[in-house]
Design a protein around this motif. Structure first.
Motif, PDB file in Angstrom:
ATOM      1  N   GLU A 119      -5.760   6.509   1.160  1.00  0.00           N
ATOM      2  CA  GLU A 119      -5.298   6.556   2.538  1.00  0.00           C
ATOM      3  C   GLU A 119      -3.931   5.895   2.648  1.00  0.00           C
ATOM      4  O   GLU A 119      -3.725   4.793   2.159  1.00  0.00           O
ATOM      5  CB  GLU A 119      -6.302   5.804   3.420  1.00  0.00           C
ATOM      6  N   VAL A 120      -2.987   6.572   3.273  1.00  0.00           N
ATOM      7  CA  VAL A 120      -1.653   6.044   3.509  1.00  0.00           C
ATOM      8  C   VAL A 120      -1.653   5.373   4.860  1.00  0.00           C
ATOM      9  O   VAL A 120      -2.176   5.914   5.825  1.00  0.00           O
ATOM     10  CB  VAL A 120      -0.591   7.168   3.427  1.00  0.00           C
ATOM     11  N   THR A 139       8.992   6.295  -4.382  1.00  0.00           N
ATOM     12  CA  THR A 139       9.338   7.715  -4.337  1.00  0.00           C
ATOM     13  C   THR A 139      10.717   7.954  -4.941  1.00  0.00           C
ATOM     14  O   THR A 139      10.968   9.004  -5.506  1.00  0.00           O
ATOM     15  CB  THR A 139       9.304   8.247  -2.889  1.00  0.00           C
ATOM     16  N   LYS A 170       0.863  -1.184   0.000  1.00  0.00           N
ATOM     17  CA  LYS A 170       0.000   0.000   0.000  1.00  0.00           C
ATOM     18  C   LYS A 170       0.895   1.228   0.000  1.00  0.00           C
ATOM     19  O   LYS A 170       2.082   1.155   0.305  1.00  0.00           O
ATOM     20  CB  LYS A 170      -0.916  -0.008   1.224  1.00  0.00           C
ATOM     21  N   HIS A 171       0.316   2.356  -0.323  1.00  0.00           N
ATOM     22  CA  HIS A 171       1.076   3.610  -0.351  1.00  0.00           C
ATOM     23  C   HIS A 171       1.715   3.861   1.018  1.00  0.00           C
ATOM     24  O   HIS A 171       1.075   3.680   2.046  1.00  0.00           O
ATOM     25  CB  HIS A 171       0.159   4.769  -0.734  1.00  0.00           C
ATOM     26  N   GLY A 172       2.989   4.236   1.001  1.00  0.00           N
ATOM     27  CA  GLY A 172       3.714   4.503   2.241  1.00  0.00           C
ATOM     28  C   GLY A 172       4.449   3.305   2.810  1.00  0.00           C
ATOM     29  O   GLY A 172       5.277   3.453   3.701  1.00  0.00           O
ATOM     30  N   PRO A 197      -4.060   5.510  -6.065  1.00  0.00           N
ATOM     31  CA  PRO A 197      -3.221   6.675  -5.722  1.00  0.00           C
ATOM     32  C   PRO A 197      -4.007   7.705  -4.916  1.00  0.00           C
ATOM     33  O   PRO A 197      -5.223   7.815  -5.048  1.00  0.00           O
ATOM     34  CB  PRO A 197      -2.823   7.251  -7.079  1.00  0.00           C
ATOM     35  N   ARG A 198      -3.240   8.449  -4.111  1.00  0.00           N
ATOM     36  CA  ARG A 198      -3.799   9.495  -3.270  1.00  0.00           C
ATOM     37  C   ARG A 198      -4.827   8.968  -2.277  1.00  0.00           C
ATOM     38  O   ARG A 198      -5.592   9.696  -1.702  1.00  0.00           O
ATOM     39  CB  ARG A 198      -4.412  10.615  -4.099  1.00  0.00           C
ATOM     40  N   SER A 210       5.303   5.073  -3.380  1.00  0.00           N
ATOM     41  CA  SER A 210       4.878   6.451  -3.623  1.00  0.00           C
ATOM     42  C   SER A 210       3.389   6.639  -3.345  1.00  0.00           C
ATOM     43  O   SER A 210       2.579   5.764  -3.654  1.00  0.00           O
ATOM     44  CB  SER A 210       5.164   6.816  -5.084  1.00  0.00           C
ATOM     45  N   PRO A 211       3.017   7.792  -2.787  1.00  0.00           N
ATOM     46  CA  PRO A 211       1.585   8.068  -2.597  1.00  0.00           C
ATOM     47  C   PRO A 211       0.854   8.235  -3.929  1.00  0.00           C
ATOM     48  O   PRO A 211      -0.360   8.207  -3.974  1.00  0.00           O
ATOM     49  CB  PRO A 211       1.565   9.370  -1.780  1.00  0.00           C
ATOM     50  N   HIS A 212       1.606   8.379  -5.011  1.00  0.00           N
ATOM     51  CA  HIS A 212       1.006   8.555  -6.338  1.00  0.00           C
ATOM     52  C   HIS A 212       1.124   7.310  -7.209  1.00  0.00           C
ATOM     53  O   HIS A 212       0.734   7.338  -8.380  1.00  0.00           O
ATOM     54  CB  HIS A 212       1.662   9.745  -7.054  1.00  0.00           C
TER      55      HIS A 212
END
Length: 131
Positions: free
Chosen positions: A128-129, A65, A32-34, A125-126, A85-87
């Motif tokens: 929840e982190v 990232t 997941k993002h992060g 993307p974008r 990356s969060p994106h």
């Protein structure tokens, strides 16, 4: 934030969990993002260098990232890690590992070994982190 370990194994390495799995993921290839992803190179001689490349690294959908490419060594005290990356777009982000066991001056020879894998971003993307 979770930590995922990606281990690239030398073929026929007695420590490998399975001869059919040249790349293993712990706990899984889903991220997941992060999340942090740590890459390890196992079963190779000390003078081996592997380069990990993500084909989508130069695009806005890049998985990490810091998209790389980056190098791995079998006995690194601080193995390289990347942050998702969060994106990063949802879906599979493939990567290639080129493994060199020859002297660096022999740059015209093909890599000694090549492996392919993938990191699966399981959220949009974008989104929840993870905390």
């Amino acid at each position: 934030m979770a930590i995922i370990t990606v281990t690239i194994w030398k073929e026929h390495c007695p420590d490998a969990p399975s001869p059919q799995a040249p790349i293993t993921y712990h706990p899984s290839p889903d991220v997941k993002h992060g999340d942090k992803v740590v890459f390890l190179l196992r079963g190779y001689k000390a003078d081996t260098v592997a380069t990990v490349t993500f084909p989508d690294a130069a695009t806005s959908r890049a998985c990490f990232t810091d998209p790389g490419p980056f190098e791995l060594k079998p006995f690194s005290l601080v193995p390289p890690h990347r942050t998702v990356s969060p994106h990063a777009s949802k879906g599979l982000h493939t990567f290639e590992v080129s493994i060199e066991t020859r002297p660096p001056q022999d740059a015209h020879s093909p890599p000694a070994d090549r492996k392919n894998g993938g990191i699966d971003v399981s959220s949009d993307p974008r989104g929840e982190v993870r905390p």
